[in-house]
Design an enzyme around this catalytic site. Structure first.
Site, mmCIF file in Angstrom:
data_model
loop_
_atom_site.group_PDB
_atom_site.id
_atom_site.type_symbol
_atom_site.label_atom_id
_atom_site.label_comp_id
_atom_site.label_asym_id
_atom_site.label_seq_id
_atom_site.Cartn_x
_atom_site.Cartn_y
_atom_site.Cartn_z
ATOM 1 N N ASP A 52 0.965 -1.125 0.104
ATOM 2 C CA ASP A 52 0.005 -0.009 -0.108
ATOM 3 C C ASP A 52 0.763 1.191 -0.040
ATOM 4 O O ASP A 52 2.060 1.229 0.331
ATOM 5 C CB ASP A 52 -0.933 0.003 1.066
ATOM 6 C CG ASP A 52 -0.446 -0.507 2.522
ATOM 7 O OD1 ASP A 52 -1.234 -1.273 3.132
ATOM 8 O OD2 ASP A 52 0.663 -0.015 2.720
ATOM 9 N N ASP B 235 1.240 5.077 1.212
ATOM 10 C CA ASP B 235 0.531 6.267 1.846
ATOM 11 C C ASP B 235 1.120 7.483 1.776
ATOM 12 O O ASP B 235 2.242 7.460 1.188
ATOM 13 C CB ASP B 235 0.976 5.707 3.485
ATOM 14 C CG ASP B 235 0.299 4.394 3.945
ATOM 15 O OD1 ASP B 235 -0.807 4.185 3.347
ATOM 16 O OD2 ASP B 235 0.894 4.027 4.907
ATOM 17 N N ASP C 255 8.265 5.314 13.846
ATOM 18 C CA ASP C 255 9.115 4.368 14.685
ATOM 19 C C ASP C 255 10.462 4.081 14.318
ATOM 20 O O ASP C 255 11.599 4.483 14.977
ATOM 21 C CB ASP C 255 8.181 2.601 14.752
ATOM 22 C CG ASP C 255 7.898 2.479 13.590
ATOM 23 O OD1 ASP C 255 7.931 2.896 12.305
ATOM 24 O OD2 ASP C 255 7.145 1.363 13.515
HETATM 25 P P1 ATP Z 1 4.249 -2.976 6.332
HETATM 26 O O1 ATP Z 1 5.117 -3.317 4.981
HETATM 27 O O2 ATP Z 1 3.987 -3.882 7.004
HETATM 28 O O3 ATP Z 1 3.057 -2.268 5.724
HETATM 29 P P2 ATP Z 1 4.614 -0.200 7.169
HETATM 30 O O4 ATP Z 1 6.076 0.301 7.808
HETATM 31 O O5 ATP Z 1 4.007 0.325 6.066
HETATM 32 O O6 ATP Z 1 5.099 -1.768 6.885
HETATM 33 P P3 ATP Z 1 2.124 0.084 8.732
HETATM 34 O O7 ATP Z 1 1.723 -0.565 9.900
HETATM 35 O O8 ATP Z 1 1.421 0.234 7.318
HETATM 36 O O9 ATP Z 1 3.636 -0.370 8.577
HETATM 37 O O10 ATP Z 1 2.497 1.721 9.178
HETATM 38 C C1 ATP Z 1 2.866 2.740 8.075
HETATM 39 C C2 ATP Z 1 3.644 3.692 8.696
HETATM 40 O O11 ATP Z 1 3.249 4.313 9.865
HETATM 41 C C3 ATP Z 1 5.044 3.153 9.238
HETATM 42 O O12 ATP Z 1 6.018 2.960 7.874
HETATM 43 C C4 ATP Z 1 5.742 4.169 10.262
HETATM 44 O O13 ATP Z 1 6.305 5.303 9.615
HETATM 45 C C5 ATP Z 1 4.322 4.436 10.859
HETATM 46 N N1 ATP Z 1 3.981 3.774 12.167
HETATM 47 C C6 ATP Z 1 3.150 2.391 12.078
HETATM 48 N N2 ATP Z 1 3.188 1.958 13.352
HETATM 49 C C7 ATP Z 1 3.803 2.914 14.104
HETATM 50 C C8 ATP Z 1 4.003 2.682 15.435
HETATM 51 N N3 ATP Z 1 3.563 1.949 16.183
HETATM 52 N N4 ATP Z 1 4.960 3.819 15.966
HETATM 53 C C9 ATP Z 1 5.264 4.868 15.214
HETATM 54 N N5 ATP Z 1 5.046 4.974 13.805
HETATM 55 C C10 ATP Z 1 4.334 3.902 13.343
HETATM 56 MG MG MG Z 2 1.960 -0.148 5.144
#
Ligand code: ATP
Ligand code: MG
Length: 438
Positions: A60, A62, A138
């Site tokens: 996805d 964002d 994070d």
């Molecule tokens: P994935 O590939 O699993 O989707 P992702 O990094 O995109 O990994 P998401 O859960 O989609 O994870 O979160 C999107 C973004 O939001 C992350 O890249 C990070 O910048 C932020 N984020 C998500 N969870 C947290 C958290 N618990 N604390 C701080 N920032 C977070």
């Molecule tokens: Mg993601």
């Protein structure tokens, strides 16, 4: 909030990185361009930028912007605002949703946070600058901004270098960041497993010490994290990571205990084999099921619970049901396993002893059970731990192809006591020869 001086911006120009518009979802590009045309800052952010930098395919995309949610809504017909306190815009294109978030200053993630946990957060729920938005994320690798203005990447936290070095590093003081949101410990292990990154020393160090904080995380959120840990194609690596960082004991306390006391390592081998097969299914784009996954992960706990009940003299069918209920109930303290998964999970366990049966009518009944396939696959998996049921596997393999022939052969050979541990074998033999009656 801690924003500070050390958030120094570095800009990686287009010719110094490999993120190309060709690899970005056309819908995400549409959103970015529209925001820019309206005079707003517009960036691709988070996991998508990270994944593109390492040549992956983000699932996805964002977007982050300085436009407020209302301003975003005014720009897109196909837009809805979600969330009560932290409003996010979802721009909907058929099955694809582009999430558009306004830069935020607060440090706590709204995702999965229960209403009662939110109170402390409200006052911090203010929009912020891009720098503030970066430092509340994070890992440094997750805090990169791809600008649609000039196709450069903006890096406030050293994330670009960390991605090149394949390192996961928390932004800020690790212990403080884990205390703020303990789920970040799972995210560290999950992202390291998924990306093949190493967890930076100071980011890894506090995890075993703080692991117990996860018990206070919302069980529904832990369920979602578990699905991502184990059903995204890197389940084996996730399991090894959880084990190595002391998190398995928090997520699956009873199974972790049972695995430790299983000296031969047979149960652990079985779990790893099951996870490897799940990973292979994901890679082949075949469906995977949470019920089967949890049946596998909680099987060590179930076996131990069953053995204890039987040692206390509880008879088999009742002991099985009680062990299944007990293990499910205890696990629910940690992970909110929805009933639509926990019931089939229990069925997979409870069907196992029925594979010892050879009576015609029972064989046909089991073959037409809605959970037959999953339970049989589970039986096959159990061969990894012990060859005790090899005969059953052979019989049921044949029974699926030629049920009549399989039953006839079993009757003729009088071998319906394959497993050797069934007290009623003589009685069965006589009955079976009398046909399908029970
Ligand atoms: P994935 O590939 O699993 O989707 P992702 O990094 O995109 O990994 P998401 O859960 O989609 O994870 O979160 C999107 C973004 O939001 C992350 O890249 C990070 O910048 C932020 N984020 C998500 N969870 C947290 C958290 N618990 N604390 C701080 N920032 C977070
Ligand atoms: Mg993601």
């Amino acid at each position: 909030m801690t924003l500070d001086s050390d958030a120094a911006l570095s800009i990686i120009p287009r010719d110094a990185h490999n993120v190309s518009r060709r690899d970005i979802s056309p819908n995400a590009l549409r959103v970015l361009y529209r925001l820019r045309e309206a005079g707003f800052g517009a960036y691709l952010v988070g996991g998508a930028v990270r994944d593109l930098l390492i040549g992956g395919h983000p699932k996805d995309f964002d977007v982050a912007t300085d436009a407020t949610p209302e301003q975003v809504r005014a720009l897109f017909r196909n837009c809805r605002l979600i969330g009560r306190r932290f409003r996010l815009a979802h721009v909907v294109f058929g099955r694809e949703i582009i999430e558009v978030a306004t830069f935020r200053a607060n440090q706590v993630e709204e995702e999965g946070v229960e209403a009662h946990e939110v109170e402390a957060v409200i006052r911090d729920n203010v929009f912020g600058s891009i720098e503030e938005d970066a430092v509340r994320r994070d890992f440094t690798a997750n805090a990169l901004y791809y600008s649609i203005e000039d196709f450069s990447i903006r890096d406030y936290v050293g994330g670009f270098q960390d991605v090149q070095a394949r390192v996961l590093r928390l932004i800020g003081d690790p212990e403080r960041r884990y205390r703020e949101d303990p789920v970040r410990m799972l995210r560290a292990v999950r992202l390291a497993a998924k990306l093949g990154f190493t967890i930076d020393g100071p980011t890894a160090e506090p995890i075993p010490r703080l692991a117990a904080l996860l018990r206070d995380a919302a069980p529904a959120r832990l369920f979602e994290e578990c699905l991502k840990l184990f059903l995204s194609g890197h389940g084996v690596q996730s399991f090894l990571g959880l084990e190595a960082h002391g998190l398995l004991d928090v997520l699956f306390p009873e199974s972790a205990g049972a695995l430790r006391s299983n000296r031969s390592g047979a149960l652990r081998r079985m779990v790893l084999k099951g996870l490897a097969e799940t990973d292979a299914r994901v890679a082949a784009e075949e469906p995977v099921s949470p019920s089967f996954l949890f049946a596998l992960l909680l099987w060590p706990a179930y076996c131990r619970s069953l053995a204890r009940l039987q040692a206390d003299g509880v008879q088999a069918p009742e002991a099985q049901q009680r062990a299944a209920d007990r293990v499910t109930l205890h696990e629910m303290d940690v992970i909110a396993l929805p009933r639509r998964f926990s019931l089939p999970m229990q069925e997979i366990w409870l069907l196992q002893p029925r594979f010892a049966q050879r009576q015609r009518r029972r064989v046909f009944r089991l073959l037409s059970h809605p959970r037959f396939r999953a339970a049989f696959d589970f039986l096959v998996l159990r061969l990894t731990a012990s060859d005790e049921h090899a005969g059953d596997v052979e019989f049921w393999r044949e029974a699926q192809q030629h049920p009549d022939a399989a039953v006839n052969a079993a009757e003729a050979a009088g071998e319906f006591d394959e497993a050797g541990d069934k007290p009623r074998r003589r009685r069965r033999r006589r009955r079976a020869s009398g046909g399908p009656g029970e």
